[in-house]
Motif scaffolding. Structure first.
Motif, short mmCIF file in Angstrom:
data_model
loop_
_atom_site.label_atom_id
_atom_site.label_comp_id
_atom_site.label_asym_id
_atom_site.label_seq_id
_atom_site.Cartn_x
_atom_site.Cartn_y
_atom_site.Cartn_z
N ASN A 91 0.82 -1.17 0.04
CA ASN A 91 0.13 -0.01 0.04
C ASN A 91 0.76 1.20 0.07
O ASN A 91 1.47 1.84 1.17
N ASP A 92 1.32 1.68 -1.28
CA ASP A 92 2.15 2.69 -1.56
C ASP A 92 1.62 4.24 -0.58
O ASP A 92 2.48 5.08 -0.14
N ARG A 93 0.17 4.38 -0.79
CA ARG A 93 -0.36 5.50 -0.25
C ARG A 93 0.15 5.64 1.44
O ARG A 93 0.36 6.72 1.84
N ASN A 94 -0.18 4.49 2.11
CA ASN A 94 -0.22 4.49 3.44
C ASN A 94 1.38 3.77 3.88
O ASN A 94 1.49 3.86 5.10
N LYS A 95 2.16 3.73 3.03
CA LYS A 95 3.47 3.01 3.18
C LYS A 95 3.56 1.71 4.02
O LYS A 95 4.14 1.96 5.13
N THR A 146 5.89 -0.72 8.02
CA THR A 146 5.14 0.44 7.74
C THR A 146 6.40 1.70 7.83
O THR A 146 7.47 1.37 8.54
#
Length: 183
Positions: free
Chosen positions: A45-49, A74
């Motif tokens: 999940n690149d948006r939330n790293k 994360t």
């Protein structure tokens, strides 16, 4: 898709110091080695790293080896990473790394192993055990602070006490290389 970086997991090797009375340093060359991760599944999940590896997860970097059923990494806005390795059922997440300048290895295991790269702290939860040579530390919770080089073993909130709830340590005598003086 960005390739995840896992430099923050490497300091798990600093758990070495949690197991022994004398300082024990992890293999420093490991930090310069590439990180390899194998798993049955990976979700990014690149948006939330957030990077999740599931199913027979194996992370290697030099002599460092981390195994678990799940590894979640994360990353915060400043680029610091937190890693959490867990195991299913009665199994334990594990790590192993060679100590600097020796052929000895440090081994650790727990139901959950967490590493916070911002504060350089590693935490082992539930059925936690760290060994090096013949030395061993056991407890419901073991925490190692790589900045101060201090560790703590106890029954902490979130830890499941085992047996009588006491922590245990076995520290082997260190052989003195000097011969005994004759009278």
């Amino acid at each position: 898709m960005n390739t995840p970086t896992f430099r923050s997991l490497i300091p798990l090797c600093f758990l070495v110091l949690a197991a022994v009375a004398r300082p024990a340093l992890a293999e420093s060359a490991d930090r310069q080695q590439p990180v390899n991760i194998e798993a049955d599944r990976m979700t990014v999940n690149d948006r939330n790293k957030v990077h999740v590896f599931e199913g027979n997860v194996v992370l290697t970097q030099g002599t460092l080896l981390i195994k678990g059923d799940k590894l979640v990494v994360t990353q915060d806005a400043a680029g610091f990473q937190n890693g959490v390795a867990t195991a299913d059922g009665s199994k334990l997440a594990t790590f192993r790394q060679r100590r600097e300048g020796t052929s000895e290895y440090v081994n650790g295991e727990a139901e959950r192993i967490e590493y916070d790269s911002r504060n350089e702290k590693a935490r082992l939860f539930n059925r936690a055990r760290v060994t090096s040579g013949g030395d061993e530390v056991r407890g419901a919770y073991i925490e190692y602070d790589a900045i101060t080089e201090n560790y703590l073993a106890k029954n902490a909130p979130g830890g499941k006490p085992s047996g009588d709830g006491r922590v245990r340590a076995v520290i082997q005598p260190k052989n003195d290389s000097k011969p005994a003086s004759q009278p």
